[in-house]
Design an enzyme around this catalytic site. Sequence first.
Site, PDB file in Angstrom:
ATOM      1  N   ARG A 165      51.929  45.881  38.065  1.00 20.63           N
ATOM      2  CA  ARG A 165      50.875  46.773  38.560  1.00 20.63           C
ATOM      3  C   ARG A 165      51.457  47.785  39.545  1.00 20.63           C
ATOM      4  O   ARG A 165      51.124  48.970  39.526  1.00 20.63           O
ATOM      5  CB  ARG A 165      49.756  45.964  39.234  1.00 20.63           C
ATOM      6  CG  ARG A 165      49.002  45.006  38.326  1.00 20.63           C
ATOM      7  CD  ARG A 165      48.195  45.744  37.284  1.00 20.63           C
ATOM      8  NE  ARG A 165      47.275  46.691  37.893  1.00 20.63           N
ATOM      9  CZ  ARG A 165      46.091  46.372  38.427  1.00 20.63           C
ATOM     10  NH1 ARG A 165      45.666  45.123  38.372  1.00 20.63           N
ATOM     11  NH2 ARG A 165      45.310  47.300  38.969  1.00 20.63           N
ATOM     12  N   HIS A 174      39.811  49.238  32.508  1.00 15.20           N
ATOM     13  CA  HIS A 174      40.764  48.843  33.551  1.00 15.20           C
ATOM     14  C   HIS A 174      42.129  49.435  33.160  1.00 15.20           C
ATOM     15  O   HIS A 174      43.047  48.712  32.778  1.00 15.20           O
ATOM     16  CB  HIS A 174      40.818  47.317  33.656  1.00 15.20           C
ATOM     17  CG  HIS A 174      41.447  46.797  34.909  1.00 15.20           C
ATOM     18  ND1 HIS A 174      41.928  47.619  35.909  1.00 15.20           N
ATOM     19  CD2 HIS A 174      41.682  45.525  35.323  1.00 15.20           C
ATOM     20  CE1 HIS A 174      42.419  46.857  36.886  1.00 15.20           C
ATOM     21  NE2 HIS A 174      42.285  45.600  36.556  1.00 15.20           N
ATOM     22  N   ARG A 188      37.492  51.514  42.697  1.00 17.08           N
ATOM     23  CA  ARG A 188      37.059  50.349  41.900  1.00 17.08           C
ATOM     24  C   ARG A 188      35.561  50.200  42.091  1.00 17.08           C
ATOM     25  O   ARG A 188      35.088  50.024  43.215  1.00 17.08           O
ATOM     26  CB  ARG A 188      37.792  49.083  42.346  1.00 17.08           C
ATOM     27  CG  ARG A 188      37.158  47.813  41.802  1.00 17.08           C
ATOM     28  CD  ARG A 188      37.997  46.584  42.012  1.00 17.08           C
ATOM     29  NE  ARG A 188      39.145  46.575  41.132  1.00 17.08           N
ATOM     30  CZ  ARG A 188      39.850  45.484  40.816  1.00 17.08           C
ATOM     31  NH1 ARG A 188      39.540  44.311  41.344  1.00 17.08           N
ATOM     32  NH2 ARG A 188      40.881  45.558  40.001  1.00 17.08           N
ATOM     33  N   ASP A 199      41.275  36.939  29.624  1.00 16.96           N
ATOM     34  CA  ASP A 199      40.673  37.433  30.867  1.00 16.96           C
ATOM     35  C   ASP A 199      39.481  36.530  31.157  1.00 16.96           C
ATOM     36  O   ASP A 199      39.058  35.760  30.287  1.00 16.96           O
ATOM     37  CB  ASP A 199      40.229  38.898  30.648  1.00 16.96           C
ATOM     38  CG  ASP A 199      39.611  39.554  31.889  1.00 16.96           C
ATOM     39  OD1 ASP A 199      39.816  39.043  33.004  1.00 16.96           O
ATOM     40  OD2 ASP A 199      38.911  40.573  31.724  1.00 16.96           O
ATOM     41  N   GLN A 220      45.645  48.280  34.615  1.00 16.25           N
ATOM     42  CA  GLN A 220      46.060  46.947  34.164  1.00 16.25           C
ATOM     43  C   GLN A 220      46.710  47.014  32.787  1.00 16.25           C
ATOM     44  O   GLN A 220      47.713  46.354  32.522  1.00 16.25           O
ATOM     45  CB  GLN A 220      44.838  46.021  34.117  1.00 16.25           C
ATOM     46  CG  GLN A 220      45.175  44.601  33.688  1.00 16.25           C
ATOM     47  CD  GLN A 220      45.992  43.854  34.722  1.00 16.25           C
ATOM     48  OE1 GLN A 220      45.591  43.752  35.854  1.00 16.25           O
ATOM     49  NE2 GLN A 220      47.148  43.329  34.317  1.00 16.25           N
ATOM     50  N   CYS A 252      45.410  39.019  33.071  1.00 19.28           N
ATOM     51  CA  CYS A 252      45.420  40.034  34.130  1.00 19.28           C
ATOM     52  C   CYS A 252      45.208  39.417  35.507  1.00 19.28           C
ATOM     53  O   CYS A 252      45.533  40.040  36.515  1.00 19.28           O
ATOM     54  CB  CYS A 252      44.376  41.108  33.842  1.00 19.28           C
ATOM     55  SG  CYS A 252      42.685  40.488  33.784  1.00 19.28           S
TER      56      CYS A 252
HETATM   57  N1   CP Z   1      44.006  42.148  37.729  1.00 20.55           N
HETATM   58  C1   CP Z   1      43.368  42.680  38.780  1.00 20.55           C
HETATM   59  O1   CP Z   1      42.864  43.801  38.732  1.00 20.55           O
HETATM   60  O2   CP Z   1      43.369  41.891  39.880  1.00 20.55           O
HETATM   61  P1   CP Z   1      42.524  42.141  41.224  1.00 20.55           P
HETATM   62  O3   CP Z   1      41.066  41.995  40.851  1.00 20.55           O
HETATM   63  O4   CP Z   1      42.994  41.060  42.147  1.00 20.55           O
HETATM   64  O5   CP Z   1      42.831  43.503  41.738  1.00 20.55           O
HETATM   65  N1  NVA Z   2      37.247  41.692  33.393  1.00 20.71           N
HETATM   66  C1  NVA Z   2      37.572  41.337  34.754  1.00 20.71           C
HETATM   67  C2  NVA Z   2      38.917  41.875  35.142  1.00 20.71           C
HETATM   68  C3  NVA Z   2      39.372  41.454  36.510  1.00 20.71           C
HETATM   69  C4  NVA Z   2      40.681  42.050  36.899  1.00 20.71           C
HETATM   70  C5  NVA Z   2      36.487  41.846  35.695  1.00 20.71           C
HETATM   71  O1  NVA Z   2      36.031  42.975  35.524  1.00 20.71           O
HETATM   72  O2  NVA Z   2      36.100  41.089  36.602  1.00 20.71           O
END
Ligand code: CP
Ligand code: NVA
Length: 297
Positions: free
Chosen positions: A284, A127, A100, A217, A130, A256
Amino acid sequence: MKFLSIEESNSQELESLLDLAAEMKSTRGTTSNQPLAGQTWAIIFTKASTRTRVSFEVGIRELGGNVMFLSGNDIQLGRGEPIKDTARVLGRMVHGAVIRTFDQEDVEDFSSYSGIPTINALTDKEHPCQILADLLTIQEKLGTWEGKKVVFIGDGNNNMSRSWMWAAKYLGFEFVVAAPKSCLPPQDFIDHLDAPNVALITDPAAAAKNADVINTDVWLSMGQEGQDEKEALFGDYQVNDDLLSHCSPNHIVLHCLPAYRGKEISEETLEAHANTIFQQAENRLHVQKAVLATLVE
Ligand code: CP
Ligand code: NVA
């Protein structure tokens, strides 16, 4: 060997991952199949996470693997060691990596320099894990996405919206993005996407008309904290009871998470749809186990 984006996926891969995820969900705890036995996977995150970190750690262990969590701040990557060097070191020690971070290029470079299975656990661009969980939730709640109208309300140019647009292109459902004009995806992305079933509009109520799925989101993604001027654009884009009054009677709401109540979604709407939203979060685990098992086949 890699799962880095929905863009690089295709309908066949998405459908087979979702079939496997559904099977793994229904047989969880009753199977001795451990495709990651004898393997150690690294989870390398330079952004915060609850769901993704926990679901990958649990999933890797359930598949028989060992797992180590490496915070970007704690390893030399955080002090400027290039991703290609990090990748060449880890590629000689661990069997796979879940990453990530900010730049999509970093997960791509990690994948090519490490030579080990690599999964994108969120970048600024996509993502993908997700979106698999969201698709599984739609299947479970509505039976199919075929013939459904799926709507994304929020930052139309963020990682979630972009991954969703690619999923819509490959799977063929109607997909509408409603966002302030400056938060719609740029024309070069739309030209590249080339999907007649994807529409971009600025009117959230028009987008919600007869929608089967409303998806939202955060207005400010990780890395955009403090962008008050951007956040101020979203005043009319909250998912709440008023907006949902335009939807089809059997609509579902997806988020999400994490959610900022009173911003992109009202407290009442989130709680009214909590059953779906937390099922989406649980999914997930199941979809990522399917991705892990498929990558080591
Ligand atoms: N939806 C999601 O990716 O959650 P986290 O940021 O908690 O991993
Ligand atoms: N768009 C958001 C998704 C979080 C799971 C971000 O990147 O922070």
